[in-house]
Write an enzyme that holds these catalytic residues in place. Structure first.
Site, short mmCIF file in Angstrom:
data_model
loop_
_atom_site.label_atom_id
_atom_site.label_comp_id
_atom_site.label_asym_id
_atom_site.label_seq_id
_atom_site.Cartn_x
_atom_site.Cartn_y
_atom_site.Cartn_z
N GLU A 41 3.66 5.79 1.52
CA GLU A 41 4.66 6.66 0.90
C GLU A 41 5.55 7.30 1.96
OE1 GLU A 41 4.72 10.49 -2.17
OE2 GLU A 41 3.05 10.26 -0.78
N LYS A 112 8.58 7.76 -8.69
CA LYS A 112 7.35 8.53 -8.85
C LYS A 112 7.42 9.44 -10.07
CE LYS A 112 4.29 11.43 -6.00
NZ LYS A 112 4.21 12.15 -4.69
N CYS A 153 1.02 7.86 -4.62
CA CYS A 153 0.26 9.01 -4.16
C CYS A 153 -0.33 9.87 -5.30
CB CYS A 153 1.10 9.86 -3.22
SG CYS A 153 0.14 10.98 -2.17
#
Length: 267
Positions: A41, A112, A153
């Site tokens: 990331e 995300k 993440c």
């Protein structure tokens, strides 16, 4: 298919970071000849400064950053998942994953969904949602003989997203991360193994390692690949580097036949 996870220590210097990723990619290809390479990331820039992160953002496609990643894929004839980088669109910034094909063509993009808003044990507040817009789409794309689902993440803590990706037919789910050391030491491996067992997919999880912001923050590292039975089958050592293993479609089918979760689901 051979899969490599790259583990790096990124800073707020985008050009330095890109040069480092080019070097690590070249080393991994020379050593292991992977088909798919996955970066961590925020691979182009990491900082707690909103202005620095925004300055690092580019249009995907349409920026030098995008073209640099595309060129990496084509130069090495690999499928390249860039982990994530900051994307700028209509004055909004997204934490975005890109997947490139072997000739540098864009195969998939994921923004995300779950943003990292926490207060660390020392009182430091991290509010990703203040500066990063939320993605809306669940993404799973065909990659040669596999279907690849995308997360980033903090998404790892939300099994409903992984269930939705599995329902789209995923065989492999990537989790590029910059997991904090404080939470990673206790949660990183258990969560990755749980998501693999629940979805009966390979979980490919490269992470950032080392410190940033002059040592104030530390990433956990421990990049790994977990098989559909929940076993860790590749893991990077401490420090920058990479780990590679082969993923097997027949083994996915074996695991799913052994415990046919998808046939037994009621809710």
């Amino acid at each position: 298919m051979k899969v490599t996870v790259i583990q790096s220590n990124v800073t707020d210097d985008q050009q330095l970071n890109l040069a480092k990723m080019q070097r690590l990619l070249a080393e991994a290809v020379a050593a292991d000849l992977p088909d798919l390479v996955v970066f961590p990331e925020m691979v182009a820039c990491i900082s707690i400064s909103p202005s620095k992160m925004r300055e690092s953002a580019g249009a995907f496609p349409g920026s030098e950053l995008f073209e640099a990643f595309s060129a990496m894929a084509s130069a090495h004839n690999v499928l390249l998942h860039i982990g994530s980088a900051m994307e700028l669109e209509d004055d909004r910034v997204y934490n975005t994953s890109l997947l490139f094909g072997r000739t540098g063509e864009l195969l998939g993009k994921y923004r995300k969904i779950h943003r990292f808003d926490v207060v660390l044990p020392d009182g430091t507040e991290i509010k990703e949602s203040k500066n990063v817009a939320r993605g809306e789409r669940v993404v799973c794309v065909p990659v040669e003989s596999f279907n690849l689902g995308m997360t980033i993440c903090y998404d790892l803590r939300f099994p409903e997203l992984f269930r939705a990706i599995a329902d789209k037919g995923a065989d492999v789910i990537v989790v590029p991360s910059a997991f904090t050391f404080q939470t990673g030491a206790d949660h990183w491996e258990p969560l990755l193994r749980a998501r693999a067992i629940e979805t009966q997919c390979y979980i490919v999880a490269p992470g950032q390692t080392g410190t940033f912001e002059n040592g104030k923050f530390m990433n956990y590292g421990h990049s790994m690949i977990v098989d559909p039975w929940g076993q860790v089958i590749a893991q990077a050592s401490n420090g920058e580097g990479f780990a590679t293993t082969r993923i097997d479609r027949k083994y996915i089918e074996t695991v799913r036949a052994r415990i046919p979760l998808r046939q037994h689901r009621i809710l």
